[in-house]
Structure formats: C-alpha cells, structure tokens
Design an enzyme around this catalytic site. Structure first.
Site, short mmCIF file in Angstrom:
data_model
loop_
_atom_site.label_atom_id
_atom_site.label_comp_id
_atom_site.label_asym_id
_atom_site.label_seq_id
_atom_site.Cartn_x
_atom_site.Cartn_y
_atom_site.Cartn_z
N HIS A 119 -22.20 11.38 -22.18
CA HIS A 119 -20.75 11.55 -22.38
C HIS A 119 -20.45 11.81 -23.87
CE1 HIS A 119 -20.60 8.74 -18.75
NE2 HIS A 119 -19.95 9.80 -18.32
N HIS A 165 -22.17 6.71 -21.71
CA HIS A 165 -23.53 6.72 -22.26
C HIS A 165 -23.63 7.93 -23.21
CE1 HIS A 165 -24.15 9.92 -19.35
NE2 HIS A 165 -23.79 9.11 -18.37
#
Ligand code: AMP
Length: 282
Positions: free
Chosen positions: A37, A34
């Site tokens: 990250h 997502h």
C-alpha cells in the site's frame, strides 16, 4: 495528515483550503496497511501535489460473510503508517457516506470480466469493487488513482469503469511488493500461521520459472511444470492458474513475441487465498 469521515470536509481540506488547484493522487485501500500500500502512496506523492488515501472495508465486495467479519482493522496502526509515509489526507468514510439511502446503484457492464477467474470464485465481487471505486472517485475527485498489479483483474475493472463513465482520472498500475521469500504482500497474510507465512514464497519461484519457460516450450507444458511444483506443497490447492491476454483476460494457448501475456494464480494455502500474478510477456 488531515483525517475525515465526510466528503464535505475532504473537499474543504483538499480543495478550498491551502492546497488550491493542485493535482490530487488517490490510493483506495481497505486498511491493514503494508509496504505494498505504501508503495502506492509514495508513487502518488512523487507524481502529485496532494495524496489522499481512503480506508473503507467495502461490504459490497465480500461474497463471504466470514471474510468480511474477520478482515483485519488495525486503524490506529494504519494512521501512524500513513503519517510516517507523508500522506496528506485520510478519508475514513462510514458506510452511509459511501452508500446513502437515495444512491442509485450504477449500471456498469463489466462483461465477462466479472464472471471469469477471480470473478468466478467470488460472485458479485467485481460489481462491488466497481461500485465502491466509483463512489470513492466521486468523493475524492482525484486526477490520478493508484492500484496494485497484485489485483490484476481489479485493475481491468477499474479501467473499464473509467472508460464507461468517461471519468477524467488516470489509472496507474504499480508493481507487486513482495516479502523477502517472494510472497506477495497482502492484508490477509496475517491469517497465515508464522511457519506457513515463512514457506508461502513457494508460489513465486514457479512463477519466475514459468515466465522463462513460456517462451521456450509449449504453454501447457510450462504451466504443468509450475502446477506440479506448487501442488507438491502440503496444504496448497490451486484455485485457478491461467495464462491470459492482459487486455481482456482471454485464455492463451500459446505466446508469441508480439502477444502480451500474464499468468494469474490463486492458491488456497491452509485456508488462506494467496493471489498472485506475473507478466509473462509485454
Ligand atoms: P486492498 O487494501 O487490499 O484493497 O488494496 C489496496 C490497493 O493496494 C489495491 O490497489 C491493491 O492492488 C494494492 N496492493 C495490495 N497488495 C499489494 C502489493 N503486495 N503490492 C502492491 N500493491 C498492492
């Protein structure tokens, strides 16, 4: 983006071929990527010549078998996300690559770090984290490694690992990325029903209020106000909520101007553990 399952190929790709003697930044993940990250990948790209991301769902850090079995693994989608983010190499090891038969488990001493707060809720979890991060560092050999403040206790475990084994790696901790409603992004959020996800920002407001209250009233009072607000939510159960010293996670009873402090919380919301934190001071 180069993609490999082996340390040998990774070495060839990032060291012996075109990249030569350049700075390597590393982001270790368990996939189901997502924007949180990606913020780590982007920072690594800004601060290094080559950025390596790993995706490895580490069995040794799961104390709950069902959690491991149900962990999301959308690998095709992850590869596209990483390519779009401009990641240079993706390391996708199999368990045998990370834990070869002859590999000796490391004798890391995490002290109370592994038995309090998240460690108390998930016995063995941080030993598993330390082990996999050590192995991933051995495979990738980065100059800098990027971790999210979201997993605050984990960042201390990684720093302890680096200190104990004298590893020449800078540990960089990056801010928490949130949804518009304040919910900290997490791979496990996909387990929330849509209506619950929309409402799951209810933790962040009380955290912000706690931050401003903590310097104006007693800590127990400030904490009680935040607890009451969260407990009002149907389906929400606080697993722990403490204000601690960010260096050693010792519980604080008061916060002075010179005392650094962080509030760590886990709320179980309709069966999904929502982990969050906020820096109160420092
Ligand atoms: P995970 O895949 O959950 O093991 O996370 C991989 C890395 O991303 C860890 O260093 C996490 O702390 C970090 N991370 C996870 N969620 C977020 C977020 N919402 N914002 C920033 N970093 C995050």
């Amino acid at each position: 983006m180069f993609l490999t399952k082996t340390t040998k190929d990774l070495d060839t790709i990032i060291r012996n071929q075109s990249f030569g003697n350049q700075k390597i930044g590393f982001v270790a993940t368990m996939g189901a990527l997502h924007k949180g990250h990606i913020s780590l990948i982007e920072r690594s790209k800004r601060e290094n010549d080559t950025t390596v991301c790993s995706i490895f769902v580490n069995p040794k850090q799961f104390n709950d078998k069902n959690d491991l079995l149900n962990y999301p693994k959308p690998i095709e989608k992850d590869i596209i996300i990483l390519e779009e983010a401009g990641c240079d190499a993706l390391f996708l090891p199999d368990p045998e690559e990370i834990y070869p038969k002859d590999y000796k488990e490391l004798g890391i001493d995490l002290g109370t770090l592994e038995t309090i707060l998240e460690g108390a809720m998930r016995p063995g979890h941080f030993k598993g984290v330390a082990l996999v991060v050590k192995r991933l560092f051995e495979c990738v050999k980065p100059d800098k490694a990027y971790f999210g403040q979201k997993d605050f206790q984990q960042t201390l475990v990684v720093k302890q690992l680096v200190k104990q084994f004298n590893l020449p790696i800078d540990i960089i901790v990056n801010d928490i990325l949130r949804e518009d409603n304040g919910l900290a992004m997490s791979s496990r959020n996909v387990r929330l029903k849509e209506e619950h996800k929309l409402n799951a920002g209810f933790i962040y407001e009380p955290l912000l209020k706690l931050k401003s209250n903590a310097l104006q009233m007693s800590l127990p009072d400030a904490l009680n106000i935040a607890c009451d607000e969260i407990n009002k939510q149907e389906g929400a159960n606080i697993e722990y909520f403490e204000i601690v010293d960010p260096e050693n996670l010792k519980k604080l009873v008061s916060v002075s101007e010179n005392q650094k402090a962080v509030a760590l919380i886990v709320v179980n919301y309709y069966g999904v553990r929502l982990l969050d934190n906020i820096i109160i001071n420092g």
